[in-house]
Write a protein that holds these residues in place. Structure first.
Motif, PDB file in Angstrom:
ATOM      1  N   GLY A   7      78.901  85.428  45.684  1.00 47.25           N
ATOM      2  CA  GLY A   7      79.487  85.040  46.799  1.00 47.25           C
ATOM      3  C   GLY A   7      80.948  85.216  46.883  1.00 47.25           C
ATOM      4  N   LYS A   8      81.662  85.847  45.629  1.00 43.20           N
ATOM      5  CA  LYS A   8      83.115  86.186  45.326  1.00 43.20           C
ATOM      6  C   LYS A   8      83.202  87.637  45.229  1.00 43.20           C
ATOM      7  CE  LYS A   8      84.261  81.868  45.522  1.00 43.20           C
ATOM      8  NZ  LYS A   8      84.961  81.259  46.735  1.00 43.20           N
ATOM      9  N   ALA A   9      82.009  88.434  45.548  1.00 43.66           N
ATOM     10  CA  ALA A   9      82.320  89.642  45.210  1.00 43.66           C
ATOM     11  C   ALA A   9      82.278  90.508  46.723  1.00 43.66           C
ATOM     12  CB  ALA A   9      80.987  90.333  44.623  1.00 43.66           C
ATOM     13  N   PRO A  10      83.105  91.102  47.000  1.00 43.98           N
ATOM     14  CA  PRO A  10      83.332  91.916  48.096  1.00 43.98           C
ATOM     15  C   PRO A  10      81.957  92.750  48.357  1.00 43.98           C
ATOM     16  CG  PRO A  10      85.493  91.964  47.291  1.00 43.98           C
ATOM     17  CD  PRO A  10      84.463  91.587  46.016  1.00 43.98           C
ATOM     18  N   TYR A  11      81.469  92.867  49.547  1.00 43.86           N
ATOM     19  CA  TYR A  11      80.087  93.539  50.078  1.00 43.86           C
ATOM     20  C   TYR A  11      78.909  92.912  49.648  1.00 43.86           C
ATOM     21  CZ  TYR A  11      83.704  97.331  50.750  1.00 43.86           C
ATOM     22  OH  TYR A  11      84.982  97.623  51.039  1.00 43.86           O
ATOM     23  N   LEU A  12      78.925  92.653  48.228  1.00 48.61           N
ATOM     24  CA  LEU A  12      77.862  91.789  47.877  1.00 48.61           C
ATOM     25  C   LEU A  12      77.481  90.482  48.487  1.00 48.61           C
ATOM     26  CD1 LEU A  12      77.783  92.654  43.873  1.00 48.61           C
ATOM     27  CD2 LEU A  12      76.287  93.502  45.713  1.00 48.61           C
TER      28      LEU A  12
END
Length: 825
Positions: free
Chosen positions: A723-728
């Motif tokens: 949830g803290k990773a862009p795109y993922l």
């Protein structure tokens, strides 16, 4: 040019092959719902079916087989959730996530969650220990058999279940996870820090204006805390707040730092529950409703299951009755935490007792490693911890503890720059960190209860967290009982746990435990007389109650609204209780609306905004422009009233998951010149509205008819850690528009200091359930994601829309099977 075409075809073919391989891997890692699987340790086949509501029904020949099968199911549906949580409580996240989570690992090692879990395991009955062992073996054998394959998180991070040890779960992990739930709901640790920090810049009166007592009550302590701390020389001589790092933290590092910082904050950590006596229901039998409020996550914290086994005997010959229980389980624990049996139903809210105390431990400047006690100087207990960090060397941590408990100021950054750490450190006393904690055993026993008296007896050994439990059975009996262990304090303990106390003075030590039969309770006759009993984290103490429980209750808006709605109908039904759970009328907004309507904005949209607000009734609906304007205005006003007096850095540290709404209401009622400054409160109200209108129009345009609260208030169930990773995060998070605000029954708690989405719904009803004691199969439930924890499984998001729109699914013990899996020995 032919070669270009051939190259394009080759690239396309490679892309399709790679996509096919990826799709095949994803399909292979999805939970198997049908067919047969062999599971080591079973004494006989176990039936696992999923019904139309996707509830998992597990029926074994023995209870040990049923619990072992539940471990298997949790592994296949929530394998990554178990792995992440295991590493979280053990302080081993950095081993897979790198330096971003070192702060979290340091806190968990300092608290000693797993060390205490191992000790508590030894104090449980042999029956409970065998249940925990069967469950953990079910998880372990699920992985070892190959029947459960790693979900994408394992592959993306290069992680094996159980890490280097291969131990995916153990009985002490279950005890550890129970402690983590107690930590999440633990008490006023964060409030004590807030009072300590604010006491550096405020006087006694101002401090209690910022963090006021519960409506109608006096502050829990009459001690002049700012004067006490100044006299002791507690505060650091320079700078109230530790300097921020020059480098911008990653999103994951920011999550870790915020999680450590915000530990113990009570605002929003609550729930609703109520029980209606049969005299006030259409059926003549009780109804019971419960919606626990927790941080939204993907997958959800709960997993709904039905556990069934015939009567039998343990391996040591001890007899047990038939098991038949349905409801919300916690992955990591082998029993239904919230639910019903054939005879009785129950629901929790957080009582909110003061079971955490912070202590100022005075250091001996002449003898490092010593701290002051009532009988003289004593050495710290010390141990060394090694934290493995992916991509860099190990981090060595020296953990210190005093006679009260762990020294948390060593690992919570907010103390650096606030207290003079050459003279003082801060330790924590917490009720859950005792070897006689048998909360898990109490939870196991509830699953066999068939009547309210049996349920009360089962909860006798519940220790932490302390919960407000409503109960109802098919015989018509209803009750309320606060269950858990409450520390007692000496009469001369004048601080009473509301702020850090001098640790070298014996008067501030706990003196023992309140006998559980003296916990707050309401009997059947009292509930029958009124017609219902409700709790919503308000002050739950009955009139004349003489024992000190705490002073940091949640303000009573949700409770008062529930009371209004329960009183409005002479006869309630399952549908009327569902409507109450989904009510979005904010009494918190209604109390401030008269002030807002008097604003004199200068913004071009001001007149239109006031027209909308004049017609606003406080309902926080997703399509409401007024709800959006109100909440953004309240945020702007809170910042302008409090930040100048606290200082920008201190305010940012304390605000966000703590809303300060009671402080703002008090300031406006008094037209307080200290907080409102030279321009006055009326001007502050108007200026805040101007800023809110500028802020909203910059994103939603100048047409107020298009403004929507739901656009800024999505419910975000956040995946850990992606949830803290862009795109993922677009793949792993679950988002849906939501209603409500901080004070509605259908709560929508937002964290106003979030840099990107300050009004997103982060903390809400983690599930809703309504139990019908007249027709148990008519009971209902819902939660915000879905049963599966696999992000590519449609079942992982199946319930999201229904949850956000107030719909329910049937909670049936006899639901027809859509999927059938047989576990074979």
């Amino acid at each position: 040019m032919k070669w270009i075409g051939r190259l394009a075809l080759l690239l396309l073919a490679a892309f399709l092959v790679a996509g096919g391989v990826l799709a095949a891997h994803i399909l292979r890692s999805l939970p198997q719902l049908d067919g047969t699987v062999k599971l080591t340790g079973l004494s006989a086949p176990v039936s696992i079916t999923r019904d139309a509501a996707d509830i998992t029904h597990i029926e074994g020949a023995t209870v040990l087989d049923t619990w072992r099968a539940l471990g298997f199911v949790h592994a296949q549906e929530r394998g990554w959730q178990l792995e992440f949580n295991r590493r979280l409580m053990r302080g081993e996240l950095s081993e897979i996530l790198g330096s971003a989570t070192v702060d979290t690992d340091k806190l968990m090692r300092t608290l000693g969650i797993m060390d205490m879990a191992k000790k508590q395991l030894q104090g449980l009955s042999s029956a409970t220990r065998s249940a925990l062992l069967a469950y953990s073996e079910g998880i372990q054998h699920a992985w070892q058999s190959g029947a459960v394959r790693p979900s994408p998180e394992f592959k993306l991070l290069g992680v094996q279940p159980g890490g280097a040890s291969g131990q995916a779960w153990s009985p002490e992990d279950s005890l550890g996870w129970a402690l983590m739930m107690a930590l999440d709901l633990g008490g006023n640790w964060g409030q004590e820090f807030a009072r300590l920090s604010a006491a550096q810049v405020l006087n006694k009166e101002q401090l209690w204006q910022l963090l006021p007592a519960y409506p109608g009550e006096k502050p829990a302590s009459a001690v002049d805390l700012p004067a006490l701390y100044a006299q002791l020389g507690v505060f650091a001589p320079k700078g109230p707040i530790a300097a921020a790092s020059q480098a911008a933290p990653t999103a994951l590092a920011q999550w870790s730092a915020d999680w450590v910082r915000d530990m113990g904050i009570l605002d929003g950590k609550g729930s609703n529950n109520w029980v209606v006596h049969g005299s006030r229901t259409a059926s003549g039998k009780p109804l019971l409703a419960n919606d626990p409020h927790l941080a939204l996550s993907a997958p959800a914290i709960w997993y709904f299951a039905h556990l069934k086994a015939p009567a039998g005997q343990w391996h040591d010959g001890q007899a047990y009755p038939a098991l038949d229980v349905i409801g919300a389980t916690l992955p990591g624990l082998p029993f239904v935490v919230l639910g019903r049996t054939q005879g009785v139903a129950w629901g929790f809210t957080n009582t909110g007792p003061d079971v955490q105390d912070l202590y100022l431990e005075q250091l001996d400047p002449q003898r490092p490693g010593q701290y002051r006690t009532p009988t003289g100087w004593a050495p710290f207990e010390e141990r060394s911890e090694t934290i493995r960090v992916k991509g860099q060397g190990d981090v060595l941590l020296k953990v210190r503890a005093t006679r009260h408990g762990p020294v948390i100021s060593d690992v919570q950054a907010q103390y650096k720059g606030l207290i003079d750490m050459q003279r003082y450190v801060i330790s924590l006393r917490w009720s859950a960190l005792t070897e006689d904690n048998k909360t898990v055993e109490a939870g196991m026993l509830t699953n066999w209860a068939q009547t309210v008296p049996e349920l009360k007896k089962a909860f006798t050994d519940n220790h932490a967290p302390m919960q407000s439990v409503v109960m109802a059975d098919t015989l018509g009996e209803v009750a309320y009982q606060s269950v858990g262990k409450l520390p007692t304090r000496a009469p001369d303990n004048d601080i009473r746990g509301v702020a850090p106390a001098p640790g070298w003075l014996a008067q501030y030590d706990w003196t023992g435990w309140l006998p559980t039969n003296q916990n707050p309770a309401v009997d059947h006759a009292s509930i029958e007389k009124k017609g219902w009993h409700a709790t919503a984290n308000q002050n739950i103490l009955p009139p004349g109650y003489v024992h000190f429980v705490g002073g940091d209750w949640t303000t009573p808006e949700r409770f008062e609204r529930i009371e209004q709605l329960l009183a409005a109908s002479p006869k309630h039904t399952r549908e009327s209780l569902q409507a109450i759970q989904n009510d979005v009328t904010s009494l918190g907004a209604r109390s401030l609306l008269p002030v807002l309507r008097q604003a004199q904005p200068q913004h071009a949209l001001g007149a239109k905004a006031l027209n909308i607000l004049n017609a606003f009734d406080g309902q926080m609906k997703p399509d409401s422009a007024a709800a959006l304007i109100f909440n953004v205005w309240a945020d702007e006003l809170t910042r302008s009233l409090l930040a100048p007096q606290l200082g920008k850095e201190r305010f940012q540290l304390l605000y966000g998951k703590r809303h300060f709404r009671a402080a703002v209401e008090g300031i406006l009622q008094r037209s307080d010149p200290f907080w409102c400054g030279s321009i006055g409160c009326s001007a502050q109200v108007s200026a805040a509205l101007d800023r809110a209108l500028r802020r909203i129009s910059a994103q939603q345009g100048a047409d107020l008819n298009q403004w929507r609260w739901g656009a800024w208030h999505p419910a975000i169930s956040i995946h850990k850690p992606f949830g803290k990773a862009p795109y993922l995060n677009a793949i792993f998070d679950v988002r849906s528009e939501s209603a409500g605000d901080l004070f509605t029954v259908n709560v929508g708690q937002y964290w106003a200091n979030d840099a990107k989405e300050p009004f997103a719904n982060r903390h809400a009803a983690s599930m809703r359930a309504v139990y019908d004691l007249a027709e148990s199969e008519q009971s209902t439930f819902i939660y915000q994601t879905g049963q599966s924890g696999h992000p590519f499984d449609p079942r992982s998001r199946r319930m999201a829309k229904a949850w956000s729109t107030g719909q329910y699914l049937p909670l049936q013990q006899n639901g027809s099977a859509l999927h059938r899996l047989m576990l074979l020995p």
